[in-house]
Design a protein around this motif. Structure first.
Motif, short mmCIF file in Angstrom:
data_model
loop_
_atom_site.label_atom_id
_atom_site.label_comp_id
_atom_site.label_asym_id
_atom_site.label_seq_id
_atom_site.Cartn_x
_atom_site.Cartn_y
_atom_site.Cartn_z
N SER A 197 1.28 -15.69 20.60
CA SER A 197 0.99 -16.93 21.33
C SER A 197 -0.04 -17.80 20.63
O SER A 197 -0.44 -18.83 21.17
CB SER A 197 0.47 -16.59 22.74
N GLY A 198 -0.52 -17.43 19.46
CA GLY A 198 -1.53 -18.23 18.77
C GLY A 198 -1.97 -17.58 17.48
O GLY A 198 -1.25 -16.77 16.90
N GLU A 199 -3.17 -17.93 17.04
CA GLU A 199 -3.69 -17.44 15.76
C GLU A 199 -5.11 -16.91 15.93
O GLU A 199 -5.96 -17.56 16.55
CB GLU A 199 -3.71 -18.57 14.72
N VAL A 200 -5.37 -15.74 15.35
CA VAL A 200 -6.72 -15.18 15.33
C VAL A 200 -7.42 -15.72 14.08
O VAL A 200 -6.94 -15.55 12.97
CB VAL A 200 -6.69 -13.64 15.28
N VAL A 201 -8.55 -16.41 14.29
CA VAL A 201 -9.28 -17.02 13.17
C VAL A 201 -10.27 -16.03 12.56
O VAL A 201 -10.43 -15.95 11.35
CB VAL A 201 -9.99 -18.30 13.62
N LYS A 202 -10.94 -15.25 13.42
CA LYS A 202 -11.93 -14.31 12.91
C LYS A 202 -12.11 -13.18 13.92
O LYS A 202 -12.06 -13.41 15.12
CB LYS A 202 -13.26 -15.02 12.68
N SER A 203 -12.29 -11.97 13.41
CA SER A 203 -12.50 -10.85 14.32
C SER A 203 -13.75 -10.08 13.92
O SER A 203 -14.18 -10.13 12.77
CB SER A 203 -11.28 -9.90 14.30
N PHE A 204 -14.30 -9.38 14.89
CA PHE A 204 -15.41 -8.47 14.63
C PHE A 204 -15.15 -7.17 15.39
O PHE A 204 -14.92 -7.21 16.60
CB PHE A 204 -16.74 -9.06 15.10
N PRO A 205 -15.10 -6.01 14.75
CA PRO A 205 -15.19 -5.82 13.30
C PRO A 205 -13.95 -6.41 12.60
O PRO A 205 -13.05 -6.91 13.23
CB PRO A 205 -15.26 -4.30 13.15
N SER A 206 -13.91 -6.26 11.27
CA SER A 206 -12.76 -6.76 10.52
C SER A 206 -11.53 -5.94 10.86
O SER A 206 -11.63 -4.80 11.34
CB SER A 206 -13.03 -6.66 9.01
N VAL A 207 -10.38 -6.53 10.62
CA VAL A 207 -9.12 -5.86 10.94
C VAL A 207 -9.00 -4.54 10.18
O VAL A 207 -8.52 -3.54 10.72
CB VAL A 207 -7.93 -6.79 10.63
N GLN A 208 -9.45 -4.52 8.92
CA GLN A 208 -9.36 -3.28 8.14
C GLN A 208 -10.19 -2.16 8.79
O GLN A 208 -9.74 -1.02 8.89
CB GLN A 208 -9.82 -3.51 6.70
N ASP A 209 -11.39 -2.52 9.24
CA ASP A 209 -12.23 -1.52 9.91
C ASP A 209 -11.59 -1.05 11.21
O ASP A 209 -11.64 0.14 11.55
CB ASP A 209 -13.61 -2.11 10.20
#
Length: 690
Positions: A197-209
């Motif tokens: 339904s949209g776009e993730v601009v930034k996440s915490f923690p990072s997606v890899q973590d």
């Protein structure tokens, strides 16, 4: 999923990113305060990491991840770039390049990079290589896992522009139940749901973590959508094992305020490590402030109206096949032109003429498809010169001009190694040490110019430095010492001839053998390689002022203009680029000097070579004729006249390899098929001048 189908694409794009990283790192080293360059480096490293992780090359992804940690501190003003950081990052790039080379060769991209990783981690912790050195700016900073989730300038502008265009921008905080067995899978389900339904601009923690379960039972993100905050909240709560969800819609004012709050929190974090858990309004974050889908996806809602890409990647083998097919077409075109002139049919002649014009245009396009800018070779040299100067404790500026000059791909593929030798020679032998330059009244920093430019049907590549220059007597003395020349031979040599001794096998003026030079291997390789490409090298030098190595190369090695000549029943082709002029000489004007036949040409005497005797042409002997046609060819400053029977005319010919079954024939560089189906051998003028 079978990733092998994407392997070639991964290798090509990885090489592009590595080249971009090298160039950007060189730019950053020149301007350490320019954070915009750091952003470019971070994006390239991040994209490379995502590609490597997707393809399953974990070592490559892991090393790039460690580089990101360092770069993230730099771009958030927590770390100042210093020499030891540059050296460590450059070593990391070298390791990444060797991994990609291993993958290209069919390996798995494995490498022992533990030492580099340890150095990168030490930089993140704020340590310096020596105890006496000053601690970097990050030494007082919080550990990488405790920096705040501040938005960088680009991310902030994306969110702000999305609000202006009517999108919903929100901050979402998700908590997973403590008894959840697979929290990474549950987090993935949240991301998957949101991205529908949209776009993730930034996440915490990072997606890899998050994917590696390196997080507690909560995570936060900035999100762009068309849905309302309560709707998003309800959607996530519908997933099982989700304990709590907070979705806060942001307007421009609150977004600006949030940016200020997180910046303030970040400043506070540098003074004292934060101990509290992530808060909803201004959450703490790791240094890995990048999500795997951050780079490509986050710009989607922003309608930039940019033009679509107008280039495509084409396999080199396809271009070679296209070139071969066109070669056959060119042979048939010449044959048709001959037939039309014999039949004298108006309609046929008109059709053949039209086909000739069309095939001429097609030839130009095919040739341009194969033309590649020399910057594909040049772009690796700034890094090489930088490392070489550092190892020799010299200061060297490399100035590149004309990198957009185009050459045929076959020439480009072969020219890299000779240029490497010439540049290493310029930095090692040409540029003096800092002390010697100062003593000679020069600046501490030596300058090496690398130039490329077109001239007629040739491309010239020049490597010029403002170093010590070449002293002819020193060259001759060294040649005599190594047994390459006798003292009698050296006595009658001009400066230009002395310079040519630099290309003799085994010759070197270096006093000490090092890992850079001194073994007499290098310039002889340069000479033979460039000669095999139909080019030549000229040296211009002023003792004490500097030296210029000028490399002349043909534009292409596939289709050339040639003069067709006849010897008895045989036909030969001589490349027009080597011909000075044609003429007729009387037998009575041919002189024999020291056993060599010579003819007068432009107030000098030049050797006369009998092609019929050289190639054992049984049905022609020019000595029986009163006058002989000659073709004068040039290689550098040297001239040779070749005796022929008749001139057939000028034509464009397609060069064909003689194949593996014919031995290398002296004086013949290849063959071509003429319009009447006959095979004509292509004469190599260089062989006669040697």
């Amino acid at each position: 999923m079978d990733m092998n189908q994407y392997l070639s694409m991964f290798i090509d794009e990885s090489n592009d990113h590595l080249q971009s990283l090298n160039e950007s790192m060189m730019g950053l080293e020149a301007n350490p305060e320019d954070l915009s360059i750091v952003q470019v480096i971070f994006r390239s490293a991040h994209t490379l990491k995502g590609m490597a992780a997707t393809m399953g090359f974990e070592d490559l992804a892991s090393l790039t991840h460690q580089m990101e940690n360092v770069l993230d501190l730099v771009r958030n003003n927590k770390l100042k770039m210093q020499d030891f950081i540059f050296d460590t990052l450059f070593k990391s790039l070298d390791a990444l390049e060797s991994m990609v080379e291993n993958i290209t060769a069919g390996g798995e991209g494995k490498a022992d990079v533990s030492e580099i990783v340890a150095s990168l981690q030490a930089i993140v912790r704020g340590e310096v290589p020596s105890a006496s050195g000053a601690a970097p700016a990050a030494s007082a900073a919080a550990p990488a896992t405790e920096t705040s989730m501040a938005l960088d300038e680009f991310q902030f502008s994306v969110l702000e522009q999305s609000i202006q265009e009517g999108h919903q921008v929100m901050y979402v905080d998700v908590s997973i139940r403590k008894d959840c067995q697979l929290k990474a899978v549950r987090a993935y389900m949240v991301f998957d749901l949101l991205e529908r339904s949209g776009e993730v601009v930034k996440s915490f923690p990072s997606v890899q973590d998050i994917e590696q379960e390196k997080f507690d039972y909560g995570f936060s993100l900035y999100y762009i959508t068309q849905k309302a905050a309560p709707e998003i909240q309800a959607m996530i709560l519908n997933l099982s094992e989700i304990e709590n969800v907070t979705a806060v819609a942001l307007d421009q004012e609150s977004l600006r305020q949030l940016g200020q709050d997180t910046a303030a929190a970040e400043t506070a974090a540098t003074a004292a490590p934060a101990e509290s858990a992530p808060a909803t309004a201004a959450p703490a974050a790791t240094a890995n402030v990048s999500a795997a889908r951050e780079e490509g996806a986050r710009t989607a809602p922003v309608k930039t109206g940019g033009a679509p890409s107008r280039t495509i990647r084409v396999d080199i083998e396809r271009l070679d096949v296209l070139m071969n097919l066109f070669s056959e077409l060119l042979i048939d075109r010449v044959r048709l032109e001959q037939l039309a002139s014999e039949v004298q049919n108006g309609d046929l002649t008109e059709t053949v003429e039209h086909m000739g014009r069309v095939s001429g245009d097609l030839q130009n396009i095919v040739m341009k498809l194969r033309m590649v800018p020399v910057d594909t070779v040049f772009n690796r040299f700034p890094r090489m010169v930088r490392d070489l100067a550092k190892s020799l404790d010299k200061k060297v500026d490399l100035i590149v001009t004309g990198a957009e000059t185009e050459l045929d791909r076959t020439v480009i593929d072969e020219i890299g190694d000779p240029l490497v030798h010439l540049l290493r020679n310029a930095v090692d032998h040409g540029i003096e040490s800092i002390a010697d330059r100062v003593a000679a009244g020069k600046s501490e920093t030596g300058t090496v110019h690398l130039r490329a430019f077109h001239s007629g049907n040739h491309v010239f590549i020049e490597i010029e430095e403002d170093g010590t220059g070449i002293y002819p007597q020193k060259v001759l003395k060294s040649a005599i010492k190594k047994g390459i020349l006798t003292e009698e031979q050296a006595a009658g040599m001009s400066d230009d001839e002395a310079y040519q001794m630099l290309f003799a096998p085994g010759f070197s003026t270096a006093e000490v053998i090092s890992d850079v030079s001194g073994r007499g291997v290098g310039l002889d390789v340069v000479k033979s390689k460039i000669s095999s490409l139909g080019g030549n090298v000229t040296i211009y030098s002023t003792p004490g002022k500097g030296t210029n190595f000028s490399v002349q190369l043909p534009l292409t090695l596939s289709i050339i203009a040639a003069m067709l000549i006849r010897l008895g029943s045989e036909k030969y082709a001589i490349p027009l680029s080597s011909i000075v002029e044609t003429g007729i000489v009387q037998q009575s004007k041919i002189r024999t000097i020291h056993g060599n036949r010579m003819v007068e040409f432009r107030n000098t005497h030049i050797p006369l070579v009998s092609l019929s005797k050289l190639f054992s042409v049984a049905d022609f002997d020019e000595s029986t004729e009163e006058e002989t046609e000659i073709v004068v060819v040039r290689k550098g400053e040297r001239l040779v006249a070749m005796a022929v029977q008749d001139f057939i005319g000028q034509n464009e010919i397609v060069i064909k390899n003689l194949g593996k079954y014919l031995p290398e024939i002296q004086g013949i560089s290849g063959a071509t098929i003429l319009g009447d189906g006959q095979v004509a051998l292509i004469i190599d003028p260089n062989a006669f001048i040697k």
